[in-house]
Design a protein around this motif. Structure first.
Motif, PDB file in Angstrom:
ATOM      1  N   SER A 152     -13.652  -9.019 -12.956  1.00 38.11           N
ATOM      2  CA  SER A 152     -12.934  -8.076 -13.821  1.00 38.11           C
ATOM      3  C   SER A 152     -13.913  -7.275 -14.675  1.00 38.11           C
ATOM      4  O   SER A 152     -13.768  -6.054 -14.833  1.00 38.11           O
ATOM      5  CB  SER A 152     -11.947  -8.828 -14.721  1.00 38.11           C
ATOM      6  N   VAL A 153     -14.924  -7.957 -15.213  1.00 41.60           N
ATOM      7  CA  VAL A 153     -15.929  -7.262 -16.028  1.00 41.60           C
ATOM      8  C   VAL A 153     -16.749  -6.304 -15.168  1.00 41.60           C
ATOM      9  O   VAL A 153     -17.033  -5.161 -15.570  1.00 41.60           O
ATOM     10  CB  VAL A 153     -16.848  -8.283 -16.730  1.00 41.60           C
ATOM     11  N   VAL A 154     -17.128  -6.756 -13.961  1.00 39.34           N
ATOM     12  CA  VAL A 154     -17.901  -5.891 -13.062  1.00 39.34           C
ATOM     13  C   VAL A 154     -17.108  -4.638 -12.712  1.00 39.34           C
ATOM     14  O   VAL A 154     -17.636  -3.512 -12.732  1.00 39.34           O
ATOM     15  CB  VAL A 154     -18.293  -6.668 -11.787  1.00 39.34           C
TER      16      VAL A 154
ATOM     17  N   LEU B  42      -8.419   4.734 -18.279  1.00 43.52           N
ATOM     18  CA  LEU B  42      -8.453   4.082 -19.588  1.00 43.52           C
ATOM     19  C   LEU B  42      -7.649   2.794 -19.584  1.00 43.52           C
ATOM     20  O   LEU B  42      -8.106   1.746 -20.048  1.00 43.52           O
ATOM     21  CB  LEU B  42      -7.905   5.031 -20.655  1.00 43.52           C
ATOM     22  N   ILE B  43      -6.437   2.885 -19.045  1.00 42.14           N
ATOM     23  CA  ILE B  43      -5.574   1.698 -19.031  1.00 42.14           C
ATOM     24  C   ILE B  43      -6.142   0.635 -18.102  1.00 42.14           C
ATOM     25  O   ILE B  43      -5.999  -0.564 -18.352  1.00 42.14           O
ATOM     26  CB  ILE B  43      -4.140   2.100 -18.635  1.00 42.14           C
ATOM     27  N   SER B  44      -6.831   1.069 -17.024  1.00 41.79           N
ATOM     28  CA  SER B  44      -7.455   0.095 -16.119  1.00 41.79           C
ATOM     29  C   SER B  44      -8.464  -0.764 -16.861  1.00 41.79           C
ATOM     30  O   SER B  44      -8.519  -1.985 -16.693  1.00 41.79           O
ATOM     31  CB  SER B  44      -8.135   0.820 -14.949  1.00 41.79           C
ATOM     32  N   ASN B  45      -9.296  -0.137 -17.697  1.00 42.13           N
ATOM     33  CA  ASN B  45     -10.312  -0.889 -18.436  1.00 42.13           C
ATOM     34  C   ASN B  45      -9.707  -1.873 -19.415  1.00 42.13           C
ATOM     35  O   ASN B  45     -10.152  -3.019 -19.519  1.00 42.13           O
ATOM     36  CB  ASN B  45     -11.227   0.091 -19.174  1.00 42.13           C
ATOM     37  N   PHE B  46      -8.683  -1.452 -20.124  1.00 38.41           N
ATOM     38  CA  PHE B  46      -8.070  -2.339 -21.110  1.00 38.41           C
ATOM     39  C   PHE B  46      -7.436  -3.558 -20.437  1.00 38.41           C
ATOM     40  O   PHE B  46      -7.565  -4.684 -20.923  1.00 38.41           O
ATOM     41  CB  PHE B  46      -7.019  -1.582 -21.922  1.00 38.41           C
ATOM     42  N   PHE B  47      -6.747  -3.336 -19.322  1.00 38.54           N
ATOM     43  CA  PHE B  47      -6.104  -4.468 -18.662  1.00 38.54           C
ATOM     44  C   PHE B  47      -7.115  -5.353 -17.953  1.00 38.54           C
ATOM     45  O   PHE B  47      -6.955  -6.575 -17.915  1.00 38.54           O
ATOM     46  CB  PHE B  47      -5.044  -3.973 -17.681  1.00 38.54           C
ATOM     47  N   LEU B  48      -8.167  -4.761 -17.381  1.00 34.13           N
ATOM     48  CA  LEU B  48      -9.210  -5.585 -16.780  1.00 34.13           C
ATOM     49  C   LEU B  48      -9.870  -6.470 -17.826  1.00 34.13           C
ATOM     50  O   LEU B  48     -10.201  -7.631 -17.555  1.00 34.13           O
ATOM     51  CB  LEU B  48     -10.255  -4.693 -16.110  1.00 34.13           C
ATOM     52  N   CYS B  49     -10.071  -5.946 -19.018  1.00 30.69           N
ATOM     53  CA  CYS B  49     -10.635  -6.749 -20.116  1.00 30.69           C
ATOM     54  C   CYS B  49      -9.700  -7.906 -20.451  1.00 30.69           C
ATOM     55  O   CYS B  49     -10.147  -9.035 -20.672  1.00 30.69           O
ATOM     56  CB  CYS B  49     -10.870  -5.867 -21.327  1.00 30.69           C
TER      57      CYS B  49
ATOM     58  N   VAL C 161      -6.196  -5.100 -28.412  1.00 31.99           N
ATOM     59  CA  VAL C 161      -6.450  -4.251 -27.246  1.00 31.99           C
ATOM     60  C   VAL C 161      -5.294  -4.330 -26.255  1.00 31.99           C
ATOM     61  O   VAL C 161      -4.881  -3.321 -25.666  1.00 31.99           O
ATOM     62  CB  VAL C 161      -7.782  -4.665 -26.574  1.00 31.99           C
ATOM     63  N   PHE C 162      -4.739  -5.518 -26.057  1.00 33.86           N
ATOM     64  CA  PHE C 162      -3.656  -5.695 -25.093  1.00 33.86           C
ATOM     65  C   PHE C 162      -2.392  -4.959 -25.547  1.00 33.86           C
ATOM     66  O   PHE C 162      -1.690  -4.359 -24.732  1.00 33.86           O
ATOM     67  CB  PHE C 162      -3.371  -7.187 -24.918  1.00 33.86           C
ATOM     68  N   SER C 163      -2.126  -5.001 -26.837  1.00 28.52           N
ATOM     69  CA  SER C 163      -0.978  -4.248 -27.357  1.00 28.52           C
ATOM     70  C   SER C 163      -1.174  -2.753 -27.123  1.00 28.52           C
ATOM     71  O   SER C 163      -0.256  -2.042 -26.700  1.00 28.52           O
ATOM     72  CB  SER C 163      -0.794  -4.528 -28.850  1.00 28.52           C
ATOM     73  N   PHE C 164      -2.373  -2.286 -27.396  1.00 31.21           N
ATOM     74  CA  PHE C 164      -2.676  -0.868 -27.197  1.00 31.21           C
ATOM     75  C   PHE C 164      -2.591  -0.489 -25.720  1.00 31.21           C
ATOM     76  O   PHE C 164      -2.099   0.592 -25.363  1.00 31.21           O
ATOM     77  CB  PHE C 164      -4.065  -0.570 -27.750  1.00 31.21           C
ATOM     78  N   ALA C 165      -3.063  -1.392 -24.833  1.00 27.62           N
ATOM     79  CA  ALA C 165      -3.008  -1.121 -23.400  1.00 27.62           C
ATOM     80  C   ALA C 165      -1.570  -0.998 -22.916  1.00 27.62           C
ATOM     81  O   ALA C 165      -1.260  -0.167 -22.053  1.00 27.62           O
ATOM     82  CB  ALA C 165      -3.731  -2.235 -22.638  1.00 27.62           C
ATOM     83  N   ASN C 166      -0.684  -1.831 -23.441  1.00 30.53           N
ATOM     84  CA  ASN C 166       0.724  -1.726 -23.053  1.00 30.53           C
ATOM     85  C   ASN C 166       1.340  -0.410 -23.527  1.00 30.53           C
ATOM     86  O   ASN C 166       2.159   0.193 -22.831  1.00 30.53           O
ATOM     87  CB  ASN C 166       1.513  -2.909 -23.612  1.00 30.53           C
ATOM     88  N   ALA C 167       0.931   0.041 -24.706  1.00 28.60           N
ATOM     89  CA  ALA C 167       1.398   1.350 -25.178  1.00 28.60           C
ATOM     90  C   ALA C 167       0.890   2.461 -24.264  1.00 28.60           C
ATOM     91  O   ALA C 167       1.617   3.417 -23.957  1.00 28.60           O
ATOM     92  CB  ALA C 167       0.941   1.581 -26.616  1.00 28.60           C
ATOM     93  N   LEU C 168      -0.366   2.329 -23.794  1.00 23.96           N
ATOM     94  CA  LEU C 168      -0.900   3.294 -22.834  1.00 23.96           C
ATOM     95  C   LEU C 168      -0.141   3.236 -21.511  1.00 23.96           C
ATOM     96  O   LEU C 168       0.080   4.264 -20.865  1.00 23.96           O
ATOM     97  CB  LEU C 168      -2.380   3.022 -22.581  1.00 23.96           C
ATOM     98  N   GLY C 169       0.249   2.019 -21.094  1.00 26.63           N
ATOM     99  CA  GLY C 169       1.019   1.881 -19.868  1.00 26.63           C
ATOM    100  C   GLY C 169       2.343   2.616 -19.946  1.00 26.63           C
ATOM    101  O   GLY C 169       2.798   3.231 -18.969  1.00 26.63           O
ATOM    102  N   CYS C 170       2.961   2.572 -21.115  1.00 27.17           N
ATOM    103  CA  CYS C 170       4.200   3.325 -21.322  1.00 27.17           C
ATOM    104  C   CYS C 170       3.936   4.819 -21.172  1.00 27.17           C
ATOM    105  O   CYS C 170       4.708   5.539 -20.518  1.00 27.17           O
ATOM    106  CB  CYS C 170       4.768   2.996 -22.700  1.00 27.17           C
TER     107      CYS C 170
ATOM    108  N   LEU D 274     -10.501 -12.057 -19.954  1.00 25.08           N
ATOM    109  CA  LEU D 274     -10.394 -13.083 -20.989  1.00 25.08           C
ATOM    110  C   LEU D 274      -9.355 -14.142 -20.646  1.00 25.08           C
ATOM    111  O   LEU D 274      -9.519 -15.313 -20.992  1.00 25.08           O
ATOM    112  CB  LEU D 274     -10.065 -12.439 -22.328  1.00 25.08           C
ATOM    113  N   ILE D 275      -8.282 -13.752 -19.961  1.00 24.48           N
ATOM    114  CA  ILE D 275      -7.296 -14.752 -19.544  1.00 24.48           C
ATOM    115  C   ILE D 275      -7.930 -15.727 -18.562  1.00 24.48           C
ATOM    116  O   ILE D 275      -7.766 -16.951 -18.672  1.00 24.48           O
ATOM    117  CB  ILE D 275      -6.071 -14.064 -18.923  1.00 24.48           C
TER     118      ILE D 275
END
Length: 904
Positions: A483-485, A437-444, A136-145, A448-449
């Motif tokens: 972050s989850v909320v 979309l990117i907000s959700n991926f990075f918040l997730c 998911v994090f890899s995909f989120a970075n691609a979305l950030g681009c 977890l971090i």
């Protein structure tokens, strides 16, 4: 003397920096600091390494100063007002600051390899959580681009519109410019980290000039052209007007503004994502990340308050809307007090300028630099993280993208993959669609971090020793929860999709169980729970309702007796304790080694048998079994039943071996343990089969791995043993393979009271809630065996070699022979136990008559008799169980009740 300690996160040499495709290797083969040796010239080529300023701080600042700052911050300020805009900024910073503290703690708890956030989570929480978040994090970075490229493309499109140079239309122009831009960024990335770093420094300098230009410009008196567009310089009345929110349109609410703004704060991992390219990640990541957050937070707060204090929400941009000195006509809004009449465009909602409409990019050069630098950083981060994930071999079919090239081990294949993912979202050409979309991926990812830091702290593992001390496990937990909320408050459907993807990927990794060991906090937590529950269980008194057959199985090496392992595993898996005991005799060449132990545990795991493996050095089977019965287990989790294989070669082996085997059974009864002895027609030991046929031990299938269909499980309950003989078949029928099998119980009775006894037994078994299909009363067990029966002759022949011929010897030699060979059977003993012997043969006749088509037969083990030689007792066991094609289990409990029909 030089001591070399392996890094905490790279157990067994597993590192994402490995330049091979497999992702495995050893510490001796991994180049130090990424060095690669030139085989032709014998020289070493140093890869490019970055310090905390250029590698982390500048990179994070550029990633945080993204397209949102220049295209959306002024609009958010107009919608939410200065106060709520500050709340949005500080909420975002709160999440990212807590996350940065967690990242700093994890990064300083051992050497961090490449892979950034994925590496930290996976090495802390294990592959089950690390694998999904890496994907998911890899995909989120691609979305950030894609997000920042679209922002850049929108600004270029606006310039084209302004100068009447539209290529196709407004949407397709964004797509065309975006495609060209991301292709150029890809070429810069493929050129290597050195060129990418130089490009980022150039963007940083442009941004510094941009900010200086902006802040100086706010103090310069506004010209009429600027005033027509809403800019008047610092005015108290403008500040007061813009202090409170003015929600407009369908997107006019607090959480929508937060969802759009939050991607501007997500760049805190830009430095950590290239951790493999840093000189000293443990120092660079905490220092650079925290400094970047502080600097960018101040810039966001200052820009929002200065924009809110200088610019009206609505302006027409028309110089003709200026008011004459003595104007007395209709005029509404703050603009009237400042000499401008924007009433017409405000009422018709057609104003083209101002904070709420198009304040325009603060400075075009800054917008270009911020958006392109962020897009470039994301385009570099996604492949670096994905490369580490690919090399860990957690998911199939992605190892192709893990290959690295050049002195910096660049993931060129992953660059191409990221390029196409980003391009697909660039074609959406809608900034406000991509941002949530990117907000959700990075918040997730942040959730977890933070949870990784909390979990590592709460488990109190001695291995958790971060040098960064400015963190708290409770703030980390708070950061994870918030972050989850926020994920659900921002875009609930995107949050559900995100968690659905995470759960699917988590389920796959959990099912596959990749063979990696990173010393995760999950392992530490499991140990803590096991220890706590074991200690708590020790203070709880035993109760008959909670009885479980906890088995010590004398398997030897488990892979040599798979049928015995599979059978016991069938009724103990997820129910009770199973320990495979391996007694190593003095004459055995085997030695206890961790390598052999790990190999056999791996065999058990691959066979999906939940069992411990315990080797023990002993002089004999009897000694080893006695010590294992006393020492195996922990607290209340100790064996209460000994399971053995039947000694099929008892007639050919040495008499002392038979004596040892039978005495092991006697000792088990004396120690108040239950006994189970499994016999199969072809035996249990497959050593010769493995040697002759060269079959892999993993692939050996046994009858207990097959579905048993509607065959019977026949239980010959000859004497009451507390109920263990009835409990084992019940546990078997709870398994999928045995579920359709029918349990039949055979009991000894009289012909005259046969029906009454059957009825009483059926009632008793129903009260015990045992699903028994039928009860059969045996009335002819007292008859002597048929004299011409082949098995009667076999029984006599089996003990012939152990007979003591007293009538043919003098008293002295006969006494000496009895003393030296206690397994010898005298004529007196033979006469004393003749009736019992005949009853064993007779019972075997009954079993063979009734159970020739059964899937399994259980028979009560004879009670050891005082003065009974070991060879005679062994002959009884043989006589009871011979002649059957199905497995037969000789079983007896320790007279302790294991069944009850009471509720307490």
């Amino acid at each position: 003397m030089k001591f070399i300690f392996p890094p905490l996160y790279e157990e067994d040499g597993e590192s994402c920096n490995n330049t091979g495709d497999s992702g495995t290797g050893s510490l001796s083969t991994v180049p130090e600091q990424g060095e690669e040796e030139n085989g032709a010239e014998g020289k070493t080529t140093e890869p490019v390494r970055f310090g905390w300023v250029t590698g982390v701080m500048i990179r994070c600042m550029l990633n945080i100063w993204g397209v949102i700052l220049f295209l959306r911050l002024s609009w958010i300020t107009s919608q939410a007002g200065i106060l709520l805009t500050w709340v949005i900024i500080l909420m975002s910073v709160l999440v990212t600051s807590i996350s940065s503290l967690s990242v700093s703690a994890i990064a300083t708890n051992g050497r961090v390899s490449s892979g950034g956030g994925y590496f930290m989570i996976s090495r802390t929480l294990g592959p089950e959580m690390g694998g999904p978040i890496g994907m998911v994090f890899s995909f989120a970075n691609a979305l950030g681009c894609a997000l920042n490229t679209v922002g850049f493309s929108e600004s270029v499109r606006d310039l084209l519109v302004e100068y009447n140079a539209v290529m196709v239309d407004e949407i397709n122009d964004v797509r065309i410019v975006g495609t060209i831009t991301v292709t150029v960024l890809l070429l810069i990335s493929l050129a290597g980290m050195e060129w990418e770093s130089k490009t980022q420094v150039l963007f940083f300098l442009v941004l510094m000039v941009t900010f200086a230009n902006y802040f100086v410009g706010t103090f310069i008196p506004a010209t009429p052209q600027k005033q027509s567009k809403g800019f008047f310089g610092y005015r108290v009345e403008i500040f007061v007007e813009n202090l409170l929110p003015d929600w407009r349109g369908s997107e006019g609410n607090f959480f929508q503004m937060f969802a759009i703004f939050f991607p501007s704060a997500i760049g805190i991992l830009a430095g950590a994502n290239i951790s493999g390219d840093l000189k000293d990640p443990q120092t660079a990541i905490p220092k650079g990340t925290i400094m970047a957050i502080f600097s960018t937070t101040m810039s966001y707060l200052l820009i929002s308050i200065t924009a809110g204090a200088c610019v009206l929400r609505d302006a027409s941009g028309n110089l003709n809307d200026s008011l004459p000195v003595n104007y007395s006509g209709p005029c509404e809004g703050l603009g009237c007090k400042l000499g401008w009449n924007f009433t017409k465009c405000e009422q018709s909602q057609s104003c083209s300028f101002g904070l709420s409409n198009s304040f325009g990019p603060l400075i075009t050069a800054g917008l270009f630099a911020a958006s392109l630098s962020s897009a470039l950083a994301f385009l570099v981060s996604a492949p670096k993280v994905f490369q580490c994930l690919c090399r860990d071999n957690i998911y199939p079919y992605i190892g192709f993208f893990g290959k690295g090239y050049g002195k910096n081990d660049e993931p060129l294949r992953a660059y191409i993959l990221t390029y196409f993912i980003a391009l697909a979202f660039i074609l959406i050409a809608q900034l406000n669609v991509i941002a949530p979309l990117i907000s959700n991926f990075f918040l997730c990812s942040y959730a977890l971090i933070n949870f990784s830091c909390f979990h590592a702290s709460i488990t109190n593992s001695p291995g958790w020793r971060p040098s960064f001390k400015y963190y708290s496990k409770w703030t980390a937990l708070f950061g994870s929860i918030i972050s989850v909320v926020l994920m659900f408050l921002l875009t609930w459907w995107a949050a559900l999709i995100t968690f659905g993807i995470i759960l699917f990927l988590f389920g796959y990794v959990t099912y596959k169980k990749p063979e990696v060991n990173w010393g995760s906090s999950v392992q530490a937590g499991t140990y803590n729970m096991a220890l706590s529950y074991s200690v708590s269980l020790s203070s709880v008194a035993d109760h008959v309702k909670n009885f479980r057959p906890q088995c010590l199985v004398l398997t030897g090496p488990p892979n040599l007796r798979p049928a015995l392992v599979d059978f016991v595993g069938s009724f103990t898996k997820n129910v009770s304790l199973m320990i495979c005991g391996d007694i190593l005799m003095d004459d055995d060449k085997s030695v206890i080694s961790q390598r052999n132990t790990d190999k056999l545990v791996k065999w058990l795991n691959r066979r999906k048998v939940r069992s411990f493996y315990t080797p023990f050095k002993g002089d004999s089977l009897r000694e080893g079994a006695s010590h294992l019965l006393q020492a195996a287990g922990l607290g209340k989790m100790k064996p209460n039943t000994l399971v053995m294989g039947f000694k099929t070669n008892w007639q050919e082996c040495s008499p002392s071996s038979v004596e040892n085997y039978v005495n092991t059974i006697y000792d088990t009864f004396d120690s108040n343990y239950g006994v189970c002895i499994l016999r199969m027609m072809d035996g249990l030991d497959i050593t010769e089969e493995l040697q002759c046929e060269g079959v892999c031990a993993w692939n050996i299938r046994t009858v207990f791995q097959n579905k048993q269909g509607k065959k019977n499980i026949d239980v010959y309950w000859i004497s009451d043993d507390g109920g263990l003989t009835l409990l084992v078949p019940y546990l078997l029928t709870r398994r999928k393979r045995w579920r359709r099998s029918k349990v039949r119980v055979f009991v000894i009775g009289q012909q005259q009271t046969k029906e009454d006894e059957r009825t009483e037994m059926m009632v008793l078994l129903r009260r015990f809630r045992l699903d028994v299909h039928d009860v059969i009363v045996i009335t002819d067990s007292e008859r002597p065996p048929f004299s011409k029966n082949e098995h009667t002759r076999v029984f006599r022949d089996s003990i012939a070699g152990f007979r003591l011929r007293e009538g043919q010897q003098a008293e002295g030699p006969a006494h000496q022979e009895r003393t030296e060979g206690p397994w010898k059977i005298s004529d007196k003993q033979m006469d004393a136990f003749r009736l019992k012997s005949e009853r064993k043969v007779r019972l075997n006749e009954i079993i063979r008559r009734n159970s020739k088509h059964a899937a399994l037969v259980l028979v009560s083990v004879p009670v050891p008799q005082g003065g009974c030689p070991s060879s005679l007792y062994m002959a009884w066991l043989d006589a009871l169980s011979c002649g059957l094609h199905c497995p037969i289990l000789l079983i007896r409990g320790n007279q302790q009740n294991v069944l009850t029909f009471y509720c307490q």
